[in-house]
Design a protein around this motif. Structure first.
Motif, PDB file in Angstrom:
ATOM      1  N   UNK A  21       0.822  -1.209   0.000  1.00  0.00           N
ATOM      2  CA  UNK A  21       0.000   0.000   0.000  1.00  0.00           C
ATOM      3  C   UNK A  21       0.855   1.257   0.000  1.00  0.00           C
ATOM      4  N   UNK A  22       2.068   1.165   0.500  1.00  0.00           N
ATOM      5  CA  UNK A  22       2.937   2.334   0.581  1.00  0.00           C
ATOM      6  C   UNK A  22       3.491   2.767  -0.754  1.00  0.00           C
ATOM      7  N   UNK A  23       3.752   1.808  -1.646  1.00  0.00           N
ATOM      8  CA  UNK A  23       4.358   2.149  -2.932  1.00  0.00           C
ATOM      9  C   UNK A  23       3.426   3.012  -3.792  1.00  0.00           C
ATOM     10  N   UNK A  24       2.144   2.672  -3.979  1.00  0.00           N
ATOM     11  CA  UNK A  24       1.275   3.566  -4.764  1.00  0.00           C
ATOM     12  C   UNK A  24       1.054   4.932  -4.106  1.00  0.00           C
ATOM     13  N   UNK A  25       0.997   4.952  -2.788  1.00  0.00           N
ATOM     14  CA  UNK A  25       0.858   6.229  -2.089  1.00  0.00           C
ATOM     15  C   UNK A  25       2.097   7.093  -2.340  1.00  0.00           C
ATOM     16  N   UNK A  26       3.249   6.500  -2.245  1.00  0.00           N
ATOM     17  CA  UNK A  26       4.496   7.223  -2.496  1.00  0.00           C
ATOM     18  C   UNK A  26       4.618   7.689  -3.932  1.00  0.00           C
ATOM     19  N   UNK A  27       4.151   6.866  -4.853  1.00  0.00           N
ATOM     20  CA  UNK A  27       4.184   7.248  -6.260  1.00  0.00           C
ATOM     21  C   UNK A  27       3.318   8.478  -6.496  1.00  0.00           C
ATOM     22  N   UNK A  28       2.137   8.499  -5.910  1.00  0.00           N
ATOM     23  CA  UNK A  28       1.257   9.655  -6.093  1.00  0.00           C
ATOM     24  C   UNK A  28       1.832  10.901  -5.417  1.00  0.00           C
ATOM     25  N   UNK A  29       2.454  10.738  -4.261  1.00  0.00           N
ATOM     26  CA  UNK A  29       3.096  11.880  -3.602  1.00  0.00           C
ATOM     27  C   UNK A  29       4.231  12.418  -4.464  1.00  0.00           C
ATOM     28  N   UNK A  30       5.028  11.530  -5.026  1.00  0.00           N
ATOM     29  CA  UNK A  30       6.139  11.943  -5.876  1.00  0.00           C
ATOM     30  C   UNK A  30       5.679  12.659  -7.130  1.00  0.00           C
ATOM     31  N   UNK A  33       4.531  16.202  -6.091  1.00  0.00           N
ATOM     32  CA  UNK A  33       5.668  17.088  -5.824  1.00  0.00           C
ATOM     33  C   UNK A  33       6.327  17.506  -7.136  1.00  0.00           C
ATOM     34  N   UNK A  34       6.517  16.562  -8.044  1.00  0.00           N
ATOM     35  CA  UNK A  34       7.134  16.869  -9.325  1.00  0.00           C
ATOM     36  C   UNK A  34       6.294  17.819 -10.162  1.00  0.00           C
ATOM     37  N   UNK A  35       4.991  17.633 -10.167  1.00  0.00           N
ATOM     38  CA  UNK A  35       4.118  18.533 -10.923  1.00  0.00           C
ATOM     39  C   UNK A  35       4.162  19.939 -10.350  1.00  0.00           C
ATOM     40  N   UNK A  36       4.213  20.034  -9.033  1.00  0.00           N
ATOM     41  CA  UNK A  36       4.316  21.348  -8.401  1.00  0.00           C
ATOM     42  C   UNK A  36       5.620  22.043  -8.730  1.00  0.00           C
ATOM     43  N   UNK A  37       6.711  21.307  -8.708  1.00  0.00           N
ATOM     44  CA  UNK A  37       8.013  21.896  -9.042  1.00  0.00           C
ATOM     45  C   UNK A  37       8.075  22.295 -10.515  1.00  0.00           C
ATOM     46  N   UNK A  38       7.489  21.489 -11.399  1.00  0.00           N
ATOM     47  CA  UNK A  38       7.455  21.829 -12.819  1.00  0.00           C
ATOM     48  C   UNK A  38       6.633  23.093 -13.066  1.00  0.00           C
ATOM     49  N   UNK A  39       5.487  23.212 -12.384  1.00  0.00           N
ATOM     50  CA  UNK A  39       4.652  24.403 -12.543  1.00  0.00           C
ATOM     51  C   UNK A  39       5.378  25.641 -12.039  1.00  0.00           C
TER      52      UNK A  39
END
Length: 48
Positions: A21-30, A33-39
């Motif tokens: 369950x942690x891996x998909x949660x971490x993927x969505x968090x990542x 974060x990446x979309x925010x930094x790109x914006x």
């Protein structure tokens, strides 16, 4: 994404006691974060 994956694995192991369950949660968090930094970089006019 690597920061999100590491946080997701930690949260998955501590809260849910299941790494699966942690891996998909971490993927969505990542991705978030990446979309925010790109914006932010696009708004400042920097190239990605």
């Amino acid at each position: 994404m690597s920061i999100g994956m590491s946080l997701g694995i930690v949260f998955g192991l501590t809260i849910f006691e299941n790494i699966g369950l942690g891996i998909p949660i971490g993927l969505s968090i990542g991705i978030a974060i990446g979309a925010g930094l790109d914006a932010d970089a696009k708004k400042k006019g920097n190239t990605i």
